[in-house]
Design a protein around this motif. Structure first.
Motif, mmCIF file in Angstrom:
data_model
loop_
_atom_site.group_PDB
_atom_site.id
_atom_site.type_symbol
_atom_site.label_atom_id
_atom_site.label_comp_id
_atom_site.label_asym_id
_atom_site.label_seq_id
_atom_site.Cartn_x
_atom_site.Cartn_y
_atom_site.Cartn_z
ATOM 1 N N LEU A 119 0.826 -1.208 0.000
ATOM 2 C CA LEU A 119 0.000 0.000 0.000
ATOM 3 C C LEU A 119 0.862 1.259 0.000
ATOM 4 O O LEU A 119 0.574 2.218 -0.720
ATOM 5 C CB LEU A 119 -0.903 0.018 1.233
ATOM 6 C CG LEU A 119 -2.253 -0.692 1.100
ATOM 7 C CD1 LEU A 119 -3.066 -0.521 2.358
ATOM 8 C CD2 LEU A 119 -3.039 -0.140 -0.077
ATOM 9 N N PHE A 120 1.912 1.231 0.801
ATOM 10 C CA PHE A 120 2.792 2.386 0.851
ATOM 11 C C PHE A 120 3.472 2.607 -0.509
ATOM 12 O O PHE A 120 3.650 3.749 -0.941
ATOM 13 C CB PHE A 120 3.847 2.218 1.959
ATOM 14 C CG PHE A 120 3.334 2.563 3.331
ATOM 15 C CD1 PHE A 120 2.022 2.985 3.510
ATOM 16 C CD2 PHE A 120 4.139 2.475 4.449
ATOM 17 C CE1 PHE A 120 1.530 3.314 4.777
ATOM 18 C CE2 PHE A 120 3.669 2.799 5.716
ATOM 19 C CZ PHE A 120 2.357 3.211 5.872
ATOM 20 N N ALA A 121 3.832 1.508 -1.149
ATOM 21 C CA ALA A 121 4.442 1.624 -2.490
ATOM 22 C C ALA A 121 3.426 2.239 -3.453
ATOM 23 O O ALA A 121 3.775 3.077 -4.304
ATOM 24 C CB ALA A 121 4.871 0.248 -2.976
ATOM 25 N N HIS A 122 2.183 1.838 -3.262
ATOM 26 C CA HIS A 122 1.122 2.387 -4.117
ATOM 27 C C HIS A 122 0.955 3.900 -3.871
ATOM 28 O O HIS A 122 0.827 4.679 -4.821
ATOM 29 C CB HIS A 122 -0.186 1.650 -3.817
ATOM 30 C CG HIS A 122 -1.387 2.312 -4.396
ATOM 31 N ND1 HIS A 122 -1.659 2.303 -5.745
ATOM 32 C CD2 HIS A 122 -2.375 3.040 -3.815
ATOM 33 C CE1 HIS A 122 -2.775 2.985 -5.970
ATOM 34 N NE2 HIS A 122 -3.220 3.447 -4.809
ATOM 35 N N PHE A 123 1.012 4.299 -2.584
ATOM 36 C CA PHE A 123 0.868 5.725 -2.262
ATOM 37 C C PHE A 123 2.035 6.533 -2.850
ATOM 38 O O PHE A 123 1.837 7.651 -3.317
ATOM 39 C CB PHE A 123 0.808 5.945 -0.747
ATOM 40 C CG PHE A 123 -0.384 5.292 -0.086
ATOM 41 C CD1 PHE A 123 -1.616 5.229 -0.733
ATOM 42 C CD2 PHE A 123 -0.274 4.735 1.174
ATOM 43 C CE1 PHE A 123 -2.713 4.619 -0.140
ATOM 44 C CE2 PHE A 123 -1.359 4.132 1.783
ATOM 45 C CZ PHE A 123 -2.582 4.066 1.117
ATOM 46 N N LYS A 124 3.182 5.931 -2.819
ATOM 47 C CA LYS A 124 4.356 6.619 -3.368
ATOM 48 C C LYS A 124 4.170 6.821 -4.878
ATOM 49 O O LYS A 124 4.427 7.901 -5.403
ATOM 50 C CB LYS A 124 5.616 5.781 -3.088
ATOM 51 C CG LYS A 124 6.892 6.529 -3.339
ATOM 52 C CD LYS A 124 8.100 5.698 -3.034
ATOM 53 C CE LYS A 124 9.353 6.487 -3.376
ATOM 54 N NZ LYS A 124 10.551 5.714 -3.184
ATOM 55 N N ARG A 125 3.707 5.752 -5.512
ATOM 56 C CA ARG A 125 3.451 5.831 -6.953
ATOM 57 C C ARG A 125 2.395 6.879 -7.255
ATOM 58 O O ARG A 125 2.496 7.649 -8.201
ATOM 59 C CB ARG A 125 2.994 4.464 -7.476
ATOM 60 C CG ARG A 125 4.114 3.603 -8.024
ATOM 61 C CD ARG A 125 3.573 2.508 -8.940
ATOM 62 N NE ARG A 125 2.427 1.809 -8.390
ATOM 63 C CZ ARG A 125 2.504 0.788 -7.534
ATOM 64 N NH1 ARG A 125 3.681 0.364 -7.118
ATOM 65 N NH2 ARG A 125 1.422 0.195 -7.091
ATOM 66 N N LEU A 126 1.379 6.883 -6.399
ATOM 67 C CA LEU A 126 0.279 7.828 -6.591
ATOM 68 C C LEU A 126 0.808 9.259 -6.591
ATOM 69 O O LEU A 126 0.467 10.075 -7.469
ATOM 70 C CB LEU A 126 -0.741 7.640 -5.461
ATOM 71 C CG LEU A 126 -1.913 8.613 -5.422
ATOM 72 C CD1 LEU A 126 -2.894 8.323 -6.541
ATOM 73 C CD2 LEU A 126 -2.638 8.532 -4.080
ATOM 74 N N PHE A 127 1.651 9.552 -5.610
ATOM 75 C CA PHE A 127 2.210 10.898 -5.505
ATOM 76 C C PHE A 127 3.096 11.209 -6.717
ATOM 77 O O PHE A 127 2.994 12.278 -7.314
ATOM 78 C CB PHE A 127 3.009 11.032 -4.205
ATOM 79 C CG PHE A 127 3.634 12.382 -4.029
ATOM 80 C CD1 PHE A 127 2.856 13.501 -3.749
ATOM 81 C CD2 PHE A 127 5.006 12.556 -4.144
ATOM 82 C CE1 PHE A 127 3.427 14.753 -3.598
ATOM 83 C CE2 PHE A 127 5.580 13.808 -3.990
ATOM 84 C CZ PHE A 127 4.786 14.902 -3.717
ATOM 85 N N THR A 128 3.903 10.237 -7.088
ATOM 86 C CA THR A 128 4.809 10.441 -8.237
ATOM 87 C C THR A 128 3.992 10.659 -9.504
ATOM 88 O O THR A 128 4.261 11.595 -10.277
ATOM 89 C CB THR A 128 5.728 9.208 -8.413
ATOM 90 O OG1 THR A 128 6.223 8.859 -7.129
ATOM 91 C CG2 THR A 128 6.881 9.477 -9.328
ATOM 92 N N ASN A 129 3.006 9.813 -9.718
ATOM 93 C CA ASN A 129 2.193 9.927 -10.937
ATOM 94 C C ASN A 129 1.460 11.259 -10.991
ATOM 95 O O ASN A 129 1.423 11.911 -12.030
ATOM 96 C CB ASN A 129 1.177 8.784 -11.007
ATOM 97 C CG ASN A 129 1.870 7.453 -11.232
ATOM 98 O OD1 ASN A 129 3.064 7.427 -11.561
ATOM 99 N ND2 ASN A 129 1.165 6.363 -11.033
ATOM 100 N N LEU A 130 0.907 11.638 -9.839
ATOM 101 C CA LEU A 130 0.180 12.903 -9.829
ATOM 102 C C LEU A 130 1.127 14.074 -10.074
ATOM 103 O O LEU A 130 0.770 15.029 -10.775
ATOM 104 C CB LEU A 130 -0.523 13.084 -8.485
ATOM 105 C CG LEU A 130 -1.972 12.593 -8.450
ATOM 106 C CD1 LEU A 130 -2.536 12.706 -7.058
ATOM 107 C CD2 LEU A 130 -2.844 13.404 -9.414
ATOM 108 N N SER A 131 2.322 13.974 -9.505
ATOM 109 C CA SER A 131 3.311 15.039 -9.718
ATOM 110 C C SER A 131 3.645 15.144 -11.197
ATOM 111 O O SER A 131 3.688 16.248 -11.759
ATOM 112 C CB SER A 131 4.595 14.734 -8.945
ATOM 113 O OG SER A 131 4.311 14.595 -7.598
ATOM 114 N N PHE A 132 3.843 14.006 -11.842
ATOM 115 C CA PHE A 132 4.182 14.036 -13.262
ATOM 116 C C PHE A 132 3.011 14.519 -14.116
ATOM 117 O O PHE A 132 3.184 15.205 -15.108
ATOM 118 C CB PHE A 132 4.712 12.677 -13.718
ATOM 119 C CG PHE A 132 6.157 12.515 -13.374
ATOM 120 C CD1 PHE A 132 7.126 13.295 -14.020
ATOM 121 C CD2 PHE A 132 6.577 11.645 -12.390
ATOM 122 C CE1 PHE A 132 8.465 13.187 -13.689
ATOM 123 C CE2 PHE A 132 7.909 11.534 -12.043
ATOM 124 C CZ PHE A 132 8.865 12.303 -12.696
ATOM 125 N N CYS A 133 1.841 14.157 -13.667
ATOM 126 C CA CYS A 133 0.631 14.612 -14.354
ATOM 127 C C CYS A 133 0.572 16.144 -14.327
ATOM 128 O O CYS A 133 0.337 16.800 -15.354
ATOM 129 C CB CYS A 133 -0.568 14.052 -13.612
ATOM 130 S SG CYS A 133 -1.775 13.358 -14.684
#
Lengths: 464, 481
Positions: free
Chosen positions: B55-69
């Motif tokens: 889940l934490f890995a998913h949250f990290k990805r979420l933040f990264t993806n949103l940042s790139f978005c």
């Protein structure tokens, strides 16, 4: 002898409080067996306080010296009146123990005296100085080990203190300490270690390490306990339930409020007991008298206006700031309209945030129910009393902890900022996880408020 | 998993467990490990069951993806702004300083604002920025991740993760890094579009002013051009700057060259004064973030961790029994504990054993009252010598009854039992135990203690009827009941 640390033989007459002393030092209610009866401890049992990964302070509980007069008489009759060291007499006795089967318990004590680095001699101060106690002290002096007389039951036995001091001095025991197992003081515990430092100079650093560690643990424990009590206050003071104005609805919500607050207090008390390593049944059951009060929005209270003023300014600034950014991005073509709009939107958002719920409830014929001042005062005072009781309780104590609030004025002093705190907590319903509203426990203002409460709780109580 | 991730995992476990830790959960020997190490091991063990790290890995990805978005969007906004500028420009002339200011001033203002927030940590961490970020992430997650409800601890862990990463130093560096990343994207978009526009459009750069002097513009341009010139970018000469002033007559025939040097100055200015500082700040924030992650500590003084310490690494260990009891203990007395206050014999030989001074006075008073003729015989046995003397003398005592005064509050011990037994074993006298009650013990303890004395009497062959209690009212040594 404990090579990796330090070992202590805890000796004394039967029922003097040896096991209780060890229980309190170890904070272990399960160590040994404690009863108001002679001969409860019948074997040598040990417990250790860790100083670091490899070193510890080992404490050995021993049976009571129940027949010291006979033992001392026997020891003095050995070697036909020749001048022989005490330690030789003890060894001789142990070597010929089979001749004295009735003194098996005393032999265990003697072995403990010889096998450990230092001796704690526990004295029941309620007792007068009798011949058997003098004999016990003589026997201890034979072991050629440093002895610290530990005076127990100092409050009940205060009348005998001088008599005991004189007697101890006559037998060259000057470095005694007071340590009441029932009325525990952390400072007394430290004094024991400090006294050990003076008697065992080669272990001074080790003991200093122990003192520092115990201080830190005690401080951590107290702060954690204060945090629990402070958190309970915030949870309850900021709790409010919305209900319709009907009699039945109000009654139902009040019942819910009472149940939730009592449960929260129970939970907090259980955690406090666990934190201090006491048993659940050490507590005298007493239910919090919960009364409800109506939540009234006081638009013109100084705190409310101040808080609102600050928030409003902040929101205007944030809104306007965002607007300015938009103005700049559009190369000034919006002519500052975005900044003005942002400012107004920010102000409106501030008003909404602060008063919307209350105004909406008024319009819809609802009301908010929260705890009244008296209940919160009682809740606070109970927690303060409980914290004080836990700080001063020994782990061998059997008396129930009573944290019921009485009418005594001295005990019931509220903190200076009480009214301010109450207003602050009540203006923040989102701080309570007891209601259905979402909570943000790590919110900075809540944490700061918690810190303030903890400081108040810790202030009255010296960590030492 | 690095240390920061392990610590975060421990915080995740705390979030799931709530108020207090449930169990220690350690199978292997951990005696050599410190509390922190044990804590992290426990978190790793519990992670197998609770599935926190995915889940934490998913949250990290979420933040990264949103940042790139966001970067992507901002990139196009930057490009769009340049295009807007060039399309809105009248004719083929572009005001150089207006074009530069349009990109540079908002950047400068936000940079100042960021500096204010950054160096006044509290303002940035006051919660609103953190809440805003968390709200945005939560919104996206609820909108686009339908599986978020599957894990019962999903939102608890979501809050835990972002509260840890968005608060304190971590939050400051994380959000600052994001700000610089977004501005970096903006400038990337702007510079790229500028190159494309200048490559495909013919633009004459001019500058104009109503209130400033020509000299000041000359100085401003030269200052701006200093760094690009130093790094080899072609920049306008003093003459070219003068020629570009609106209304000035172009005496030079190299208009093409003028356009080129002004274009080069605009591009290099955007790179050196906009893009590059943001990139450097972004890298600095990344560095500070990783340093802060390495220094990230658990709040070990919180009630949860204090309790967990007691569970995982108790500072107390049992050393067990080292000298066990091999003797058969005397069974405890379980008979009646009723007190007898009557039954003092008419004639008795009075003895006191191990009494306090106050009790001794009380005993003497009692003797005076009930056996005044034997006051002189009264003796107090408090040490071995007096015990032996009494044992030697007792056979010569003429009285048939011996009354032994004892303290009820004292627990009878083996030494005393031995003495009383030795006494009763001497001849056929009747022995009475008179227990002086100072009223210092509460009623329940008193019953227990009376029972102990009855036990002693039984072992010493003294009839229980002969155990008498003498109640002295507290504060008075002379009143008997």
């Amino acid at each position: 002898m404990n090579n990796s640390g330090l070992s202590v033989a805890v000796v004394g007459h039967a029922n003097a409080g040896k096991t209780s002393l060890i229980r309190t030092l170890l904070r272990d209610t399960e160590f040994g067996e404690v009863a108001d009866q002679a001969g409860t401890t019948r074997h040598v049992e040990g417990g250790a306080l860790a100083i670091d990964e490899n070193k510890n302070l080992a404490l050995f509980d021993t049976p009571g010296l129940e027949d010291s007069m006979r033992l001392f008489y026997l020891l003095s009759t050995f070697f036909d009146g020749q001048s022989v060291d005490g330690i030789e007499r003890l060894n001789y006795f142990l070597a010929h123990l089979s001749d004295y089967p009735e003194l098996q318990q005393e032999a265990k004590v003697l072995r403990a005296l010889l096998n450990n680095d230092i001796i704690f001699y526990v004295i029941d101060l309620r007792e007068p100085v009798l011949g058997k106690y003098r004999d016990e002290l003589h026997i201890l002096s034979y072991a050629a080990k440093p002895v610290i007389p530990v005076l127990n039951f100092t409050i009940e036995g205060a009348a005998n203190l001088e008599q005991w001091k004189t007697q101890l001095a006559r037998l060259n025991f000057h470095a005694f300490v007071s340590f009441d197992n029932v009325h525990f003081k952390f400072a007394d515990e430290l004094k024991i270690y400090q006294k050990m430092q003076t008697l065992l100079t080669d272990k001074e650093e080790l003991l200093q390490e122990l003192i520092n560690q115990r201080r830190q643990q005690w401080s951590e424990l107290f702060n954690a306990a204060a945090e629990l009590a402070g958190s309970l206050f915030i949870e309850c003071a900021s709790l409010r339930y919305k209900t319709f104005n009907g009699e039945k609805e109000i009654e139902q919500t009040t019942a819910k409020l009472q149940q939730v607050v009592r449960e929260a207090e129970k939970k907090c008390v259980r955690r406090l007991l666990k934190l201090y390593q006491f048993r659940k049944d050490d507590l005298r059951n007493s239910q919090l008298p919960v009364e409800q009060g109506g939540w009234e929005l006081d638009l013109f209270s100084a705190d409310n206006l101040q808080e609102f003023g600050i928030k409003l300014t902040g929101n205007i600034a944030k809104g306007a700031g965002l607007g300015v950014a938009i103005d700049l991005v559009t190369a000034g073509m919006t002519l500052g309209a975005a900044a003005v709009t942002g400012g107004i939107a920010g102000a409106l958002w501030g008003v909404k945030q602060h008063y919307f719920d209350e105004i909406q409830a008024k319009i819809k014929g609802s009301r908010y129910i929260c705890l009244n001042d008296v209940t919160l005062q009682v809740l606070w005072l109970r927690q303060v009393k409980l914290l004080q009781a836990l700080q001063k309780r020994g782990h061998a104590s059997f008396a129930k902890i009573d944290y019921q609030i009485t009418e005594q004025r001295r005990e019931n002093e509220l903190p200076e900022n009480w009214s301010k705190w109450l207003r602050k907590a009540r203006s923040r319903p989102e701080w309570s996880s007891l209601s259905s509203q979402s909570i943000e426990p790590a919110e900075n203002k809540r944490l700061l408020f918690m810190k303030e409460l903890c400081q108040e709780l810790v202030k009255g109580e010296s960590l030492l | 998993m690095n240390l920061f991730q392990q610590i975060l995992l421990a915080e995740g476990v705390r979030a799931v467990e709530g108020d207090s830790p449930c169990s220690a959960e350690h199978a292997e020997d951990q005696s050599s490990l410190s509390f922190e190490q044990r804590l992290l091991r426990r978190a790793a063990q519990l992670d197998l069951r609770l599935q926190i790290s995915p889940l934490f890995a998913h949250f990290k990805r979420l933040f990264t993806n949103l940042s790139f978005c966001l970067c992507f969007i901002i990139f196009f906004i930057g490009a769009g702004c340049v295009q807007q500028l060039f399309f809105s420009a009248q004719g083929t002339e572009v005001n150089f300083f207006w074009a530069f200011a349009l990109f540079f001033i908002p950047n400068l203002l936000t940079l100042l604002l960021w500096g204010l927030f950054f160096f006044q940590g509290y303002t940035l961490n006051s919660g609103w920025l953190q809440r805003l970020s968390m709200f945005s992430l939560k919104f996206f997650e609820k909108r686009f991740n339908q599986q978020s409800q599957q894990n019962p601890h999903y939102w608890t862990l979501f809050r835990c993760y972002f509260q840890a990463t968005f608060s304190g130093g971590l939050g400051r560096y994380q959000l600052s890094g994001l700000t610089h990343l977004l501005w970096f994207s903006y400038f990337c978009g702007a510079v790229l579009m500028l190159i494309v526009m200048l490559a495909t459009h013919q633009v004459d750069f001019i500058w104009q002013t109503s209130i400033l002097s020509v000299q000041s513009f000359q100085w401003l341009t030269e200052s701006l051009a200093y760094l690009p010139k130093l790094l080899g970018f072609p920049v306008p000469t003093a003459e070219q700057i003068q020629q570009s002033h609106l209304g000035a007559v172009n005496l030079l025939n190299d208009a093409e060259n003028t356009r080129f040097v002004w274009s080069s100055l605009l591009i290099s200015s955007l790179i050196f004064y906009g893009l590059l500082p943001r990139l450097l700040l972004l890298l600095l924030m990344r560095f500070l973030l990783s340093s802060a992650q390495m220094k990230f500590n658990l709040p070990l003084s919180s009630p949860y961790y204090v309790q967990l310490r007691q569970l995982l690494k108790p500072n107390v260990t049992s050393l067990g029994i080292s000298d066990p009891d091999a003797c058969v203990t005397q069974p405890a007395y379980h008979g009646t504990t009723a007190k007898h206050t009557q039954g003092v014999p008419e004639q008795f030989y009075p003895l006191a054993v191990e009494l306090s001074e106050k009790q001794l006075i009380q005993a003497r008073e009692h003797v005076k009252q009930y056996a005044p003729d034997y006051c002189d015989l009264f003796r107090h046995i408090s040490d071995y010598q007096s015990q032996q003397k009494l044992l030697a003398d007792i056979t010569n005592v003429s009285q048939q009854s011996v009354l032994v005064y004892l303290s009820l509050q004292r627990a009878p011990d083996r030494g005393l039992l031995g003495f009383i037994k030795a006494l009763t074993g001497q001849d056929n006298k009747s022995y009475y135990l008179l227990l002086i009650n100072d009223a210092l013990l509460p009623e329940d303890k008193l019953n227990k203690r009376r029972s102990d004395w009855y036990g002693l009497a039984q072992q010493a062959d003294i009839s229980l009827d002969n155990v008498i209690q003498l109640d002295c009212i507290a504060g008075s040594g002379e009143a008997y009941e």
